[in-house]
Design an enzyme around this catalytic site. Structure first.
Site, PDB file in Angstrom:
ATOM      1  N   GLY A 111      58.778  34.658  75.206  1.00  0.00           N
ATOM      2  CA  GLY A 111      57.501  34.318  75.291  1.00  0.00           C
ATOM      3  C   GLY A 111      57.244  34.287  76.663  1.00  0.00           C
ATOM      4  N   THR A 112      56.578  35.599  76.918  1.00  0.00           N
ATOM      5  CA  THR A 112      56.148  35.957  78.302  1.00  0.00           C
ATOM      6  C   THR A 112      54.566  35.762  78.528  1.00  0.00           C
ATOM      7  OG1 THR A 112      57.780  37.912  78.147  1.00  0.00           O
ATOM      8  CG2 THR A 112      56.258  37.928  79.896  1.00  0.00           C
ATOM      9  N   GLY A 113      54.272  34.381  78.444  1.00  0.00           N
ATOM     10  CA  GLY A 113      52.736  34.172  78.768  1.00  0.00           C
ATOM     11  C   GLY A 113      52.759  33.392  80.318  1.00  0.00           C
ATOM     12  N   LEU A 159      53.598  30.648  81.306  1.00  0.00           N
ATOM     13  CA  LEU A 159      54.879  29.862  82.092  1.00  0.00           C
ATOM     14  C   LEU A 159      56.169  31.157  81.971  1.00  0.00           C
ATOM     15  CD1 LEU A 159      55.954  26.415  81.199  1.00  0.00           C
ATOM     16  CD2 LEU A 159      57.496  28.110  80.864  1.00  0.00           C
ATOM     17  N   GLY A 160      56.370  31.624  80.743  1.00  0.00           N
ATOM     18  CA  GLY A 160      57.494  32.329  80.845  1.00  0.00           C
ATOM     19  C   GLY A 160      57.244  33.707  81.737  1.00  0.00           C
ATOM     20  N   ASN A 208      57.342  21.533  76.223  1.00  0.00           N
ATOM     21  CA  ASN A 208      56.989  19.898  76.361  1.00  0.00           C
ATOM     22  C   ASN A 208      57.503  19.291  74.945  1.00  0.00           C
ATOM     23  OD1 ASN A 208      55.438  19.656  78.683  1.00  0.00           O
ATOM     24  ND2 ASN A 208      53.696  20.877  77.681  1.00  0.00           N
ATOM     25  N   LYS A 239      58.162  12.758  81.460  1.00  0.00           N
ATOM     26  CA  LYS A 239      56.992  13.861  81.476  1.00  0.00           C
ATOM     27  C   LYS A 239      56.097  13.394  80.188  1.00  0.00           C
ATOM     28  CE  LYS A 239      55.610  18.048  82.408  1.00  0.00           C
ATOM     29  NZ  LYS A 239      55.678  19.667  81.680  1.00  0.00           N
ATOM     30  N   ASN A 286      51.852  13.563  79.699  1.00  0.00           N
ATOM     31  CA  ASN A 286      51.291  14.462  78.611  1.00  0.00           C
ATOM     32  C   ASN A 286      50.671  13.736  77.537  1.00  0.00           C
ATOM     33  OD1 ASN A 286      51.997  16.979  79.663  1.00  0.00           O
ATOM     34  ND2 ASN A 286      54.097  17.176  78.714  1.00  0.00           N
ATOM     35  N   GLU A 303      50.203  21.751  70.325  1.00  0.00           N
ATOM     36  CA  GLU A 303      51.382  21.397  70.117  1.00  0.00           C
ATOM     37  C   GLU A 303      51.672  19.825  69.859  1.00  0.00           C
ATOM     38  OE1 GLU A 303      52.754  23.101  74.166  1.00  0.00           O
ATOM     39  OE2 GLU A 303      54.299  23.656  72.946  1.00  0.00           O
TER      40      GLU A 303
END
Lengths: 315, 315
Positions: A10-12, A14-15, A105, A192, A196, A274
């Protein structure tokens, strides 16, 4: 320099950010992509960052997990709404003596991952990162970046600080990413959620940024009540979140720049929310201990409605 | 033909409709207006209605309560957000042996009115009416119209069916408005809240019509939970609302035409929301009996935020 290899699933926002930083620091990183594959395979990754912009003209890009080499550390950086893909992805990409690091998350993902990968070590990371994907292979890092890292053990028994955690922490710190090691993953995850649950939920439901939610006494009170419900959920598993921690989260948010939480960005971009990971799972977990988180349940039902209606293009 | 005189305080979708029907039936009706005064004073009232359109070319119109004659029945048809005006309005317009009839949503207004008017009789009416004001002095009656009428006594002790209630009922029935007499005003008000709290609240918060709220299981469940919380509030005053009544309300709403509740219309028109009367008062009343209506409180805080932000033109 470590010779551990990293896979980024997952290269978004964050990744892509963490993976690019690791590669920039000299680590061997392999990126799984979907819509950005063509662009990134040809031109690499661009990171605009408050800590300094940089470009990686050449990265190891893949559009099929089967083509990736087995790696030492597999970073799960998908949205949790994609987690149904994990049983197909993980077994082929993680080494037998490797680690899966879940940078997502919500609650409960490590349990699911542990069932998939058997004896492979599973860790969880809580990311405090403001980052957006602003174009194909183009990431904009706005602020923060710290990760709280903790190892998973069955039933979330506190694992202490392991050798493996320290090695991963060293890699991230070589990439100038601040790492805090935590002995108790479940406590870290509930903490967390203190942030959230109220801010992700209310920002979507009320179409509001964090500063607006804190500017009105009504929502400020509701945020605080929701935080105390999260603490009650944590307590049902013997994890104590102090009043002082809650007050710190409130004060910290008041001082933050006006912010759209990740779920609000997802909603505005018509992406799936999510809801299950951040709201559904904590509700179920607390319910299993006989604790009914009533106001969180109210938000859960509201968000499920908005998410479902959004999918039908009704709004 | 009755010779009772009527004052209508608030000649909008509701007060305008009932007042016009009473005048059409031959009663002597006096209308208090604000923004529509010039128009109505010159050209009267126009009512489009599913039961037949009609025009009253000449009505007794006032823009100042001091100029109105004292009347036998004073109908409070303002939005509850205007109730701060009642202490100035009521004493000059109601006869000493008259009645104030509160045709408003929510709880507790009759108590406030009784304090203002001393020994004058106070009654409450719950209106089941779909009506909009579509222009100056121009009312569009879409559906329904029934009123449940009940007399107020101190502390909302059930008053039984009084002679005065029957006289007013006769007047309304001569105007072809269906009237049901109820012995217990407080029970009638809580029963109306069973519908008003979930549908008014969620339609505003989730930007949804009644049919959308009922089409998704998440909101349908939340509606039902909110209804049971209203029943718990009623029970704290010894008023029993049956499961069957709740199921009837749900079934009835599923069968209704897609509908925007009044609070949703107010919100869309950037008018103040009746949050205190419909949510704040029931919460306070239940709280006073030690009952915490947690999900209603969640909606209350959300609505107060939306109402306050709306006033600042922030949305």
């Amino acid at each position: 320099m470590s010779d551990r290899t990293y896979a980024i699933l997952g290269t978004g926002a964050l990744g892509g950010f963490y993976g690019a930083r690791l590669q920039k620091a000299g680590l061997d990183v392999h990126f799984l992509l979907k819509s950005d594959y063509e662009q990134v395979n040809k031109y690499g990754l661009v990171v605009e960052s408050k800590d300094g912009d940089f470009t990686l003209p050449k990265v190891h890009a893949y559009n099929d997990v089967e083509k990736m080499p087995r790696c030492d550390v597999v970073v799960v950086a998908l949205k949790t709404t994609q987690n149904h893909l994990l049983p197909k992805m993980l077994p082929s990409v993680v080494k037998d003596d490797g680690v899966v690091l879940v940078l997502q998350n919500g609650l409960g993902v490590e349990e699911e991952v542990a069932e998939i990968v058997g004896n492979v070590t599973v860790s969880g990371g809580l990311c405090f990162l403001c980052s957006n994907k602003v174009g194909l292979g183009h990431i904009h890092h706005l602020d923060y970046g710290q990760i709280v890292l903790s190892e998973y053990t069955p039933n979330y028994q506190p694992a202490g600080i392991t050798e493996m955690m320290q090695q991963i922490a060293n890699d991230f710190e070589s990439a100038e990413i601040s790492i805090e090691l935590a002995e108790d993953l479940l406590l870290a995850r509930w903490k967390k959620l203190v942030w959230n649950i109220p801010y992700n939920g209310l920002s979507v439901i009320l179409n509001a940024r964090t500063d607006e939610l804190m500017a009105y006494s009504y929502t400020r009170q509701l945020v605080e009540q929701l935080m105390y419900e999260v603490a009650a959920g944590a307590k049902s598993y013997g994890r104590i979140i102090s009043d002082r921690f809650i007050q710190t989260m409130l004060d910290y948010t008041v001082k933050m720049k006006p912010y759209r939480p990740s779920m609000k960005i997802d909603y505005d971009e018509h992406r799936p929310l999510e809801v299950e990971a951040i709201f559904g799972k904590p509700l179920q977990k607390a319910q299993a201990k006989g604790v009914n988180l009533v106001q969180i349940s109210c938000l859960y039902h509201q968000l499920k409605f908005l998410d479902a209606r959004g999918k039908e293009g009704g709004c």
